[in-house]
Design a protein around this motif. Structure first.
Motif, PDB file in Angstrom:
ATOM      1  N   VAL A 103     -15.409  70.683  57.280  1.00  0.00           N
ATOM      2  CA  VAL A 103     -16.409  71.342  56.380  1.00  0.00           C
ATOM      3  C   VAL A 103     -15.800  73.107  56.311  1.00  0.00           C
ATOM      4  O   VAL A 103     -15.592  73.518  55.170  1.00  0.00           O
ATOM      5  CB  VAL A 103     -17.648  71.477  57.254  1.00  0.00           C
ATOM      6  N   SER A 121     -20.834  77.273  53.006  1.00  0.00           N
ATOM      7  CA  SER A 121     -20.785  76.113  54.085  1.00  0.00           C
ATOM      8  C   SER A 121     -19.526  76.370  54.925  1.00  0.00           C
ATOM      9  O   SER A 121     -19.586  75.827  56.247  1.00  0.00           O
ATOM     10  CB  SER A 121     -21.017  74.735  53.320  1.00  0.00           C
ATOM     11  N   THR A 145     -22.588  70.041  51.207  1.00  0.00           N
ATOM     12  CA  THR A 145     -21.198  70.015  51.810  1.00  0.00           C
ATOM     13  C   THR A 145     -21.362  69.511  53.391  1.00  0.00           C
ATOM     14  O   THR A 145     -20.778  68.860  53.839  1.00  0.00           O
ATOM     15  CB  THR A 145     -20.722  71.250  51.587  1.00  0.00           C
ATOM     16  N   ILE A 146     -22.603  70.214  53.946  1.00  0.00           N
ATOM     17  CA  ILE A 146     -22.726  70.180  55.548  1.00  0.00           C
ATOM     18  C   ILE A 146     -23.285  68.868  55.616  1.00  0.00           C
ATOM     19  O   ILE A 146     -22.736  68.153  56.800  1.00  0.00           O
ATOM     20  CB  ILE A 146     -23.656  71.375  55.960  1.00  0.00           C
ATOM     21  N   PHE A 188     -24.540  73.930  49.063  1.00  0.00           N
ATOM     22  CA  PHE A 188     -24.380  74.397  50.672  1.00  0.00           C
ATOM     23  C   PHE A 188     -24.887  73.061  51.400  1.00  0.00           C
ATOM     24  O   PHE A 188     -24.341  72.728  52.417  1.00  0.00           O
ATOM     25  CB  PHE A 188     -25.589  75.722  50.835  1.00  0.00           C
ATOM     26  N   GLY A 191     -14.684  73.797  52.790  1.00  0.00           N
ATOM     27  CA  GLY A 191     -15.570  74.791  52.212  1.00  0.00           C
ATOM     28  C   GLY A 191     -15.093  76.085  51.627  1.00  0.00           C
ATOM     29  O   GLY A 191     -15.235  76.524  50.575  1.00  0.00           O
TER      30      GLY A 191
END
Length: 290
Positions: free
Chosen positions: A37, A194, A83-84, A80, A41
Motif C-alpha cells: 500500500v 493511503s 486502496t487500503i 483512500f 499509494g
C-alpha cells in the motif's frame, strides 16, 4: 451506440488492458500488504498529481475549492478506502473470497447510478451482471487450490472486498455526476494519503524488503494510468459499463500470471473467463445506453 458511449467504452477497454498484469507484478513484488500500500499509494498518488497539473484547465484555487466540496471529499474517501481495503482483504482472507465480492461492483454501480444520476439499469444490464458474476465465480472456483475454512477472517476479507466494490462503483458514479470538474486531484490525494498510512504502519526501515521494482512499476504506470482512464471513461459511458469492463481484469490477470510464472489456469478458470468475455462483449455490442 452513440458516439460518447462508444468513446467511453473504448477508453475503459484500453485501461483494462494496461491494468491486467497488475496481479502478476504484485506476485513478483512479494511484499506484506501495508508495505505494498505504501509503495503503490505514494507513487501512484504522485503520478495522479502530475496528471492533474498537466491536465487542469482551471485555476488551482478553484480545483482545491472543488476538492473540499461533498463531491471532492466523496471521491477522495473512495480511493483512500478502496486502496487500503483491497490490500487488507487479500492479506487476511483467501483471494477467491475477496475477488468474488469485488465482482459485485457493477451491481453497486447500477444502484448508485439510479439513486444519484437517475440512470436506471435495463434488463439487459442486469442479465449481463448476473452472467458475469456467474463466470467469475466459476473462474475463481476453478483457480482455488486451497480449501476455504469458514472463520472470522473470511468474513472480514469478504467485507473488505465488498467495501472495495462499493467505493470503486461510487467513485465512477460521482465522476460522471459532475463531468466538468477535475476528478484527478481528489483521486490522487486519496491514493497518496493511503500510501502515507501504509508507510506509517510498515515503518521506513522495512520498506525495502521484497522486490521493490515490480511494485514501483505498478505504482508509476500499471495502476495510475488505467484508473485515471477508467474514471475518465465514466464521463462518457455509464458507471455500470465501466465496472463491467473492469471485471475483465479478473479474466486477463490469470493469463498474465500463466505467462509470468508458469502457473497454468485450469479448464474451469478458462471456461469462466469465456463466460465473462462473451457476456460483456455481447452486452457492449448491443447496448444502446448513453
Amino acid at each position: 451506440m452513440q458516439k460518447n458511449n462508444l468513446y467511453g467504452i473504448i477508453i475503459a477497454l484500453i485501461a483494462v488492458l494496461i491494468i491486467s498484469p497488475d496481479t502478476l507484478f504484485m506476485i513478483w513484488g512479494d511484499m506484506p500488504a501495508f508495505q505494498m500500500v505504501a509503495w503503490r499509494g505514494i507513487l501512484a498518488g504522485l503520478c495522479y498529481l502530475v496528471i492533474w497539473i498537466i491536465s487542469t484547465r482551471s485555476l488551482i484555487k478553484k480545483d482545491f475549492a472543488n476538492l473540499f466540496s461533498n463531491w471532492g471529499i466523496t471521491i477522495f474517501l473512495c480511493y483512500f478506502i478502496n486502496t487500503i481495503l483491497f490490500c487488507i482483504g487479500i492479506s487476511i482472507a483467501p483471494a477467491p473470497v475477496v475477488l468474488f465480492c469485488i465482482a459485485t461492483a457493477p451491481i453497486f454501480a447500477a444502484i448508485f447510478g439510479q439513486l444519484i444520476l437517475h440512470e436506471p439499469a435495463n434488463k439487459t444490464t442486469w442479465i449481463t451482471i448476473f452472467l458475469v458474476i456467474i463466470g467469475i465465480s466459476i473462474a475463481i472456483w476453478g483457480s482455488n487450490t486451497q480449501e476455504i475454512n469458514f472463520d472470522i477472517f473470511i468474513i472480514l476479507g469478504a467485507l473488505c472486498g465488498l467495501g472495495s466494490a462499493i467505493t470503486i462503483a461510487l467513485s465512477f458514479v460521482k465522476v460522471r455526476e459532475k463531468k466538468d470538474l477535475p476528478f484527478v486531484l481528489p483521486m490522487g490525494l486519496g491514493v497518496f494519503i493511503s500510501g502515507v498510512v501504509g508507510l506509517f504502519v510498515t515503518q521506513y526501515e522495512h520498506m525495502m524488503t521484497g522486490n521493490v521494482l515490480p511494485i514501483a512499476i505498478t505504482g508509476i504506470f500499471v495502476l495510475p494510468i488505467p484508473m485515471y482512464l477508467l474514471s475518465y471513461a465514466s464521463r462518457y459511458t455509464r458507471a455500470t459499463n465501466v465496472s463491467l469492463i473492469l471485471l475483465l481484469e479478473s479474466v486477463l490477470g490469470p493469463l498474465w500470471i500463466w505467462l509470468g510464472t508458469g502457473d497454468q489456469p485450469t479448464d474451469l478458470t478458462l471456461f469462466g473467463g469465456f463466460i465473462v468475455i462473451f457476456s460483456t462483449g455481447s452486452y457492449l455490442l448491443i447496448s444502446k445506453q448513453n
